[in-house]
Design a protein around this motif. Structure first.
Motif, mmCIF file in Angstrom:
data_model
loop_
_atom_site.group_PDB
_atom_site.id
_atom_site.type_symbol
_atom_site.label_atom_id
_atom_site.label_comp_id
_atom_site.label_asym_id
_atom_site.label_seq_id
_atom_site.Cartn_x
_atom_site.Cartn_y
_atom_site.Cartn_z
ATOM 1 N N GLY A 116 7.807 36.852 -81.032
ATOM 2 C CA GLY A 116 7.097 36.895 -82.153
ATOM 3 C C GLY A 116 5.979 38.103 -82.586
ATOM 4 N N VAL A 117 5.785 37.948 -81.102
ATOM 5 C CA VAL A 117 3.960 38.653 -80.398
ATOM 6 C C VAL A 117 4.288 40.331 -80.295
ATOM 7 C CG1 VAL A 117 2.669 38.976 -79.018
ATOM 8 C CG2 VAL A 117 3.141 36.575 -79.095
ATOM 9 N N SER A 140 -0.228 39.102 -85.030
ATOM 10 C CA SER A 140 -0.045 40.646 -84.533
ATOM 11 C C SER A 140 0.457 41.544 -85.622
ATOM 12 C CB SER A 140 1.622 39.643 -84.779
ATOM 13 O OG SER A 140 1.772 39.323 -83.175
ATOM 14 N N LEU A 141 0.427 41.300 -86.642
ATOM 15 C CA LEU A 141 0.084 41.663 -88.069
ATOM 16 C C LEU A 141 -1.258 42.344 -88.014
ATOM 17 C CD1 LEU A 141 1.476 39.986 -90.877
ATOM 18 C CD2 LEU A 141 2.781 42.524 -89.897
ATOM 19 N N LEU A 142 -2.393 41.365 -87.541
ATOM 20 C CA LEU A 142 -3.924 42.224 -87.646
ATOM 21 C C LEU A 142 -3.992 43.804 -86.033
ATOM 22 C CD1 LEU A 142 -6.015 38.757 -87.929
ATOM 23 C CD2 LEU A 142 -6.223 41.348 -89.621
ATOM 24 N N LEU A 176 3.944 32.396 -92.484
ATOM 25 C CA LEU A 176 3.681 33.013 -91.421
ATOM 26 C C LEU A 176 2.799 32.040 -90.882
ATOM 27 C CD1 LEU A 176 1.860 36.217 -92.812
ATOM 28 C CD2 LEU A 176 3.789 36.010 -91.396
ATOM 29 N N SER A 177 3.419 32.593 -88.985
ATOM 30 C CA SER A 177 2.589 31.568 -88.072
ATOM 31 C C SER A 177 1.491 32.361 -88.306
ATOM 32 C CB SER A 177 2.966 30.912 -86.940
ATOM 33 O OG SER A 177 3.013 32.321 -86.583
ATOM 34 N N PHE A 178 0.021 30.988 -86.718
ATOM 35 C CA PHE A 178 -1.054 32.707 -86.678
ATOM 36 C C PHE A 178 -0.504 33.331 -86.033
ATOM 37 C CE2 PHE A 178 -4.325 33.094 -82.724
ATOM 38 C CZ PHE A 178 -4.913 33.178 -83.309
#
Length: 496
Positions: free
Chosen positions: A452-453, A240-242, A233-235
């Protein structure tokens, strides 16, 4: 099929019970306000569990365990984001929205609230917000239809199309009959079933696996990085998950529960009940997917269905580990999750079409009985559209939910927050912010997905900024608008 008869019997008893509750609610429904808001008389316990059950759809027992099973604990960031967002929604929005909607001419729907809040005499904001609700709820309802179909397809070995219609009819029946009261009362039962299923299944899975060393070895063999929160997982990915938590501020099917509370004084207790329920349920869903990795590593001969579709991991564990009678009760938890959210979404769509289109533009003087029956007709119409959208057997529950969640969060979230906290906000700012939020989500999903955002982030930020800028450069609201805002804020502060 004979071995599943006890499960089938349990399912049928559950569905009959839900319809019976719908009939009870029918007798308690006297007018349109009763049908779509329950007459604003839900206590803290029903408010809390109804809000939770309407929020946590089939995604909770299918999408999230499936994501954890596939990628490990790195997918848990979604759950963390949701917990933070839900708490903030209860704390910042719930009580204020309950007061403001009542002061704003007893608004029964979000478009109704927006229209009254900003003196939208031309009803532009009402129309746009209603359109946004119908677009994204059509997608959201489709996700519920898919989840229900997957459950019936897996449990009773029927075709996807047959399973789709049966699961849809089970939900449509009690929403059509009983409206909001039926949905809220059944949500309370469904929330209880969901937490029972989510706590019991991972415990039984762990007990079936043996000691911790054996579990750890199976996890390491199957997914070497399953225990890491940061694996691959990147930053941007974590952010994006949060960001799923941002969606809470704009979900009509959750916000309407706040509007229906019997009093703003019920909100703090409802928040405590609701958050406890939510944390336990999310923890159970994560645990089911996580320990499911170890279980199917130890029993590869049973892993065929899960390998093909990871979103079935919870169902497969239940079918394998439980006596058919108990399995029927536990799997009814999945049906409960599907039915609770889908029923609330159908009702919000119905109320929007009835209150914000039919009554506002076609029959302004329609009787209460007429509005109730038009509302029921709208439930059927939206259901047919959702079934059509869900007809593709390759549809994924989590993907459909993510798109609709982002759409509502970006279009309505900033609008709800600022309308409750900033009296200088204008009608033009509200319209511009809602349109920008929805458009950015759609464009980002279809054009910039490769970044990916998660599309809710740019949508939410752009909507928030747009509302502030446009409000500041346009004429200030009328004194009437400011006075109503001050009155609502004064009542809220006094009631704390």
């Amino acid at each position: 099929m004979s071995s599943l008869n006890p499960t089938l019997i349990t399912f049928l008893l559950y569905i009959v019970a839900m319809i019976a509750i719908g009939l009870m609610a029918y007798r308690a429904t006297d007018n349109f306000s009763d049908y779509i808001l329950g007459g604003r008389r839900l206590g803290s316990f029903v408010t809390a569990l109804s809000a939770g059950a309407s929020d946590m759809s089939g995604w909770l027992l299918m999408g999230l365990p499936g994501a954890i099973f596939l990628s490990g604990l790195s997918e848990m960031w979604i759950a963390i984001g949701l917990i933070i967002g839900a708490w903030a929604n209860w704390f910042l929005v719930a009580g204020r929205l309950r007061i403001h909607t009542e002061i704003q001419n007893n608004a029964l729907t979000l478009p109704d609230y927006f229209s009254n809040r900003f003196n939208d005499h031309k009803k532009v904001l009402r129309i746009i917000s209603a359109i946004v609700i119908l677009i994204f709820f059509a997608i959201y309802c489709a996700s519920g239809m898919v989840a229900g179909a997957r459950l019936f397809e897996s449990m009773f070995e029927m075709s996807y199309s047959t399973a789709l219609w049966i699961s849809a009819l089970a939900t449509i029946s009690y929403v059509f009959i009983g409206g909001f009261l039926a949905v809220s009362w059944t949500d309370t039962i469904q929330a209880t079933l969901m937490i029972f299923a989510l706590l019991l299944t991972p415990i039984v899975t762990i007990l079936s696996l043996g000691d911790t060393a054996q579990i750890a070895h199976a996890l390491e063999t199957a997914r070497p990085h399953a225990t890491s929160l940061f694996s691959n997982l990147s930053f941007i990915a974590i952010l994006s998950l949060l960001a799923w938590g941002l969606g809470y501020f704009g979900q009509p099917h959750i916000l309407v529960r706040f509007m229906a509370a019997d009093s703003v004084k019920s909100i703090p207790n409802a928040r405590r009940i609701g958050m406890t329920w939510m944390i336990l349920c999310l923890g159970g869903a994560v645990a089911a997917g996580f320990f499911g990795i170890a279980f199917f590593q130890e029993h590869p001969e049973l892993a065929g269905t899960v390998t093909k579709n990871p979103e079935t991991v919870f169902m497969e564990l239940t079918k394998i580990l439980f006596n058919p009678w108990i399995a029927g009760i536990v799997l009814a938890g999945i049906l409960a999750a599907v039915m609770s959210t889908l029923s609330c979404q159908l009702l919000v769509c119905s109320s929007t079409l009835t209150e914000d289109f039919y009554k506002a533009f076609i029959r302004k003087n329609a009787s209460q009985l007429e509005l109730v029956w038009i509302g029921r007709l709208m439930v059927l119409m939206v259901s047919v559209l959702a079934i059509f959208l869900a007809s593709n057997p390759d549809s994924k529950v989590l993907g459909l939910v993510a798109y609709a969640w982002a759409g509502f969060g970006a279009a309505f979230g900033p609008l709800i927050i600022l309308s409750l906290f900033w009296k200088r906000m204008t009608l033009s700012g509200a319209i511009a912010g809602m349109i920008i939020g929805a458009v950015v989500v759609i464009l980002w999903k279809n054009v910039f997905a490769a970044t990916g955002v998660y599309e809710i982030i740019p949508g939410f930020v752009c909507s928030f900024i747009t509302i502030i800028i446009v409000s500041l450069i346009t004429k200030a609201p009328s004194q009437d608008v400011l006075d109503r805002f001050d009155e609502a804020d004064r009542i809220y502060q006094k009631s704390k």
